[in-house]
Design a protein around this motif. Structure first.
Motif, short mmCIF file in Angstrom:
data_model
loop_
_atom_site.label_atom_id
_atom_site.label_comp_id
_atom_site.label_asym_id
_atom_site.label_seq_id
_atom_site.Cartn_x
_atom_site.Cartn_y
_atom_site.Cartn_z
N GLY A 97 0.80 -1.22 0.00
CA GLY A 97 0.00 0.00 0.00
C GLY A 97 0.83 1.27 0.00
N ARG A 98 2.07 1.18 0.47
CA ARG A 98 2.88 2.40 0.60
C ARG A 98 3.33 2.94 -0.76
N LYS A 99 3.64 2.06 -1.69
CA LYS A 99 4.10 2.52 -3.00
C LYS A 99 2.96 3.20 -3.77
N VAL A 100 1.78 2.60 -3.70
CA VAL A 100 0.61 3.21 -4.33
C VAL A 100 0.33 4.58 -3.70
N GLN A 101 0.47 4.65 -2.38
CA GLN A 101 0.19 5.90 -1.69
C GLN A 101 1.11 7.02 -2.15
N ILE A 102 2.36 6.69 -2.48
CA ILE A 102 3.28 7.70 -3.00
C ILE A 102 2.79 8.23 -4.34
N LEU A 103 2.34 7.32 -5.21
CA LEU A 103 1.82 7.76 -6.51
C LEU A 103 0.60 8.67 -6.33
N VAL A 104 -0.23 8.37 -5.34
CA VAL A 104 -1.45 9.15 -5.12
C VAL A 104 -1.14 10.51 -4.53
N THR A 105 -0.35 10.53 -3.47
CA THR A 105 -0.15 11.78 -2.73
C THR A 105 0.90 12.68 -3.35
N GLU A 106 1.96 12.11 -3.90
CA GLU A 106 3.06 12.93 -4.40
C GLU A 106 2.98 13.22 -5.90
N TYR A 107 2.29 12.36 -6.64
CA TYR A 107 2.24 12.55 -8.10
C TYR A 107 0.83 12.63 -8.65
N ASN A 108 -0.18 12.65 -7.75
CA ASN A 108 -1.57 12.88 -8.14
C ASN A 108 -2.01 11.93 -9.26
N ILE A 109 -1.64 10.68 -9.15
CA ILE A 109 -1.80 9.73 -10.24
C ILE A 109 -3.27 9.49 -10.60
N ILE A 110 -4.17 9.54 -9.62
CA ILE A 110 -5.58 9.25 -9.93
C ILE A 110 -6.15 10.32 -10.88
N ASN A 111 -5.85 11.58 -10.63
CA ASN A 111 -6.30 12.63 -11.55
C ASN A 111 -5.70 12.45 -12.94
N VAL A 112 -4.43 12.04 -12.98
CA VAL A 112 -3.77 11.81 -14.27
C VAL A 112 -4.50 10.70 -15.03
N LEU A 113 -4.80 9.59 -14.35
CA LEU A 113 -5.46 8.45 -14.99
C LEU A 113 -6.85 8.83 -15.49
N VAL A 114 -7.59 9.53 -14.64
CA VAL A 114 -8.96 9.92 -15.03
C VAL A 114 -8.94 10.90 -16.20
N ASN A 115 -8.04 11.86 -16.16
CA ASN A 115 -7.94 12.84 -17.25
C ASN A 115 -7.53 12.18 -18.55
N MET A 116 -6.64 11.20 -18.49
CA MET A 116 -6.28 10.46 -19.69
C MET A 116 -7.51 9.79 -20.29
N TRP A 117 -8.34 9.29 -19.40
CA TRP A 117 -9.54 8.61 -19.88
C TRP A 117 -10.54 9.60 -20.47
N ILE A 118 -10.77 10.69 -19.77
CA ILE A 118 -11.71 11.70 -20.24
C ILE A 118 -11.29 12.24 -21.61
N ASN A 119 -9.99 12.45 -21.77
CA ASN A 119 -9.45 12.99 -23.03
C ASN A 119 -9.18 11.92 -24.08
N GLN A 120 -9.56 10.68 -23.76
CA GLN A 120 -9.44 9.53 -24.67
C GLN A 120 -8.00 9.33 -25.17
N ILE A 121 -7.05 9.64 -24.34
CA ILE A 121 -5.66 9.40 -24.71
C ILE A 121 -5.38 7.89 -24.73
N ILE A 122 -6.06 7.14 -23.87
CA ILE A 122 -5.83 5.70 -23.77
C ILE A 122 -6.42 4.93 -24.94
#
Length: 481
Positions: free
Chosen positions: A171-196
């Motif tokens: 859980g600690r490595k995922v938490q770093i991605l969430v808190t320090e690199y805002n990864i969830i917003n990045v993933l959702v925005n990629m999806w909204i913008n259909q980059i994936i």
């Protein structure tokens, strides 16, 4: 005594854990996929120490970087020899030099090679994932590559690398991605913008990364919140409509991982009628993996609250469960029985009545004597756990009179060699006696006496098990009083 709310929640947690262990099986194959090796049709070339030292100096001196990176990719292209070769990497400090070059280089072709190499470096355990995650400059550059469509052809390597970085996480490595690199917003925005959606391979690596990202483990020291998981569900809701079976199966696993990790997220699935119908329809999919994942995910929805269960009943989940139980093999039958057990464990009278009057419940009881595997018989006894705690006399009388539960319990006492099953059956019988004794005649006592329980109790009293002997003695006192 009826279960209090805490006991019910603990029982549901136990059922969730049993779901992962007994049905999903979390076997070696699943564990291994938390780390992957990137392979491509490159040449597998071993190298001398002299060549490795030359690579190091080429990287340091910025000499012939493109060729050097190609040679390194070839060197790391054999999964069977990768662990040994990465140890040699450590010896010549090539890994740390590669990270330094990644921070400096802007050429996209070279970044592509570097991402490929770093992905394979972290497919094993020689290099510390946490150290790279804490390397802010490098990680910000990696995350930046996900935020622009111009870098799309690099993104599959980024997801592959990120997936390896968070493999075997507490859980600690995922938490770093969430808190320090805002990864969830990045993933959702990629999806909204259909980059994936532009590239199937990128989608596949994206989903594999997500599987590691939301991987459920009760021992995690840090877990994603309900809100964080909720943001990811719409991505999966879109992908289960895909024509690609592997994408659908992976998306279904993702939904199930989310709803078993945080039951509050079940609401977002159950209240989405279109998604729920797709789940039901996928239970009959022609692709076996999609079919299996759909059934498991649908059964997991029955971990929800009273309102969510009621919605599922209104949408016809019991009819679906009967079809699955009749049509498919024992593994699928076990999933259905597990789902029924979730409802019975919840102690909600209205929903228990729906279960005991359903066709699928009647079929399970009718089949009990002929079940071929001990695994299924054990699962049925697990399903009956909720009957140990019912304190509603009218409900208990209805169960006795309108189901074959008495016959099943007698069957267990007379034929089972499993002490756990016998103990569970005796506990249920004891509660049935207690809940039907307030009237002139004890319905449960009369029904079991007709079925020959006295003889069975005399036999069980000789069992070399203290709990069986104790429960048997308690019941004998009622029959021989």
């Amino acid at each position: 005594m009826q279960m209090n709310e805490f006991q019910i929640q603990q029982e549901l947690i136990n059922r969730r854990e049993q779901f992962h262990v007994s049905i999903r099986k979390a076997d070696l194959k699943e564990v291994i996929t938390q780390k992957r090796v990137r392979c491509s049709p490159l040449t597998d070339i071993d190298q001398t120490d002299f060549i490795l030292e030359r690579w190091y100096h080429s990287l340091i001196d910025n000499f012939d970087i493109e060729r050097t990176l190609t040679d390194i990719k070839n060197f790391l292209n054999n999964p069977d020899k990768l662990e040994m070769r990465l140890k040699r990497f450590q010896q010549f400090e090539i890994y740390s030099t590669l990270l330094m070059k990644f921070d400096e280089i802007t050429d996209l072709s070279l970044l592509d090679s570097l991402l490929y190499i770093l992905s394979n470096c972290h497919s094993q355990t020689q290099f510390n994932d946490m150290e790279l995650l804490r390397r802010t400059q490098t990680m910000r550059k990696i995350i930046c590559l996900l935020e622009h469509i111009d870098f799309q052809y690099l993104q599959k390597h980024v997801f592959f690398l990120l997936g390896n970085l968070i493999g075997f996480d507490d859980g600690r490595k995922v938490q770093i991605l969430v808190t320090e690199y805002n990864i969830i917003n990045v993933l959702v925005n990629m999806w909204i913008n259909q980059i994936i959606l532009q590239d199937l391979h990128t989608t596949d690596d994206y989903l594999w990364f997500l599987e590691n990202f939301i991987h459920y483990d009760k021992n995690n020291c840090v877990c994603l919140s309900t809100l964080e998981l909720k943001h990811l569900l719409p991505i999966y809701f879109t992908l289960i409509r895909s024509d690609n079976a592997q994408i659908v199966a992976s998306s279904l696993r993702g939904i199930r991982s989310i709803i078993t990790q945080k039951e509050k997220t079940i609401e977002y699935v159950v209240q989405n009628s279109e998604v729920l119908q797709i789940l039901f329809d996928r239970c009959g999919d022609s692709h076996q993996e999609v079919q299996r994942e759909s059934i498991q995910t649908t059964m997991a929805l029955l971990l929800g609250d009273n309102q969510q269960e009621s919605t599922l009943f209104q949408r016809g989940i019991l009819n679906l469960m009967e079809i699955v139980y009749v049509k498919y093999n024992d593994d699928y039958k076990q999933m259905v029985i597990w789902g029924l057990g979730n409802v019975l464990t919840s102690q909600r009278t209205e929903n228990i009545l729906r279960i005991i009057h359903s066709g699928v419940f009647r079929r399970v009881l009718d089949d009990f004597h002929n079940l071929q595997t001990e695994k299924l018989r054990s699962e049925v006894m697990m399903m009956f756990r909720g009957f140990k705690s019912i304190d509603n006399e009218d409900l208990m009388r209805m169960i006795i009179m309108h189901t074959k539960l008495v016959d099943v319990l007698i069957d267990v006492l007379s034929e089972s060699y499993d002490h756990e099953q016998i103990i569970s059956a005796l506990q249920i019988i004891k509660n049935m006696h207690q809940r039907t004794q307030s009237r002139e005649t004890n319905l449960a006592q009369n029904m079991f006496e007709i079925k020959g329980i006295k003889r069975l109790l005399d036999y069980l009293s000789l069992k070399d098990n203290q709990e069986i002997q104790y429960l048997t003695l308690e019941l004998q006192e009622q029959y021989y009083d």
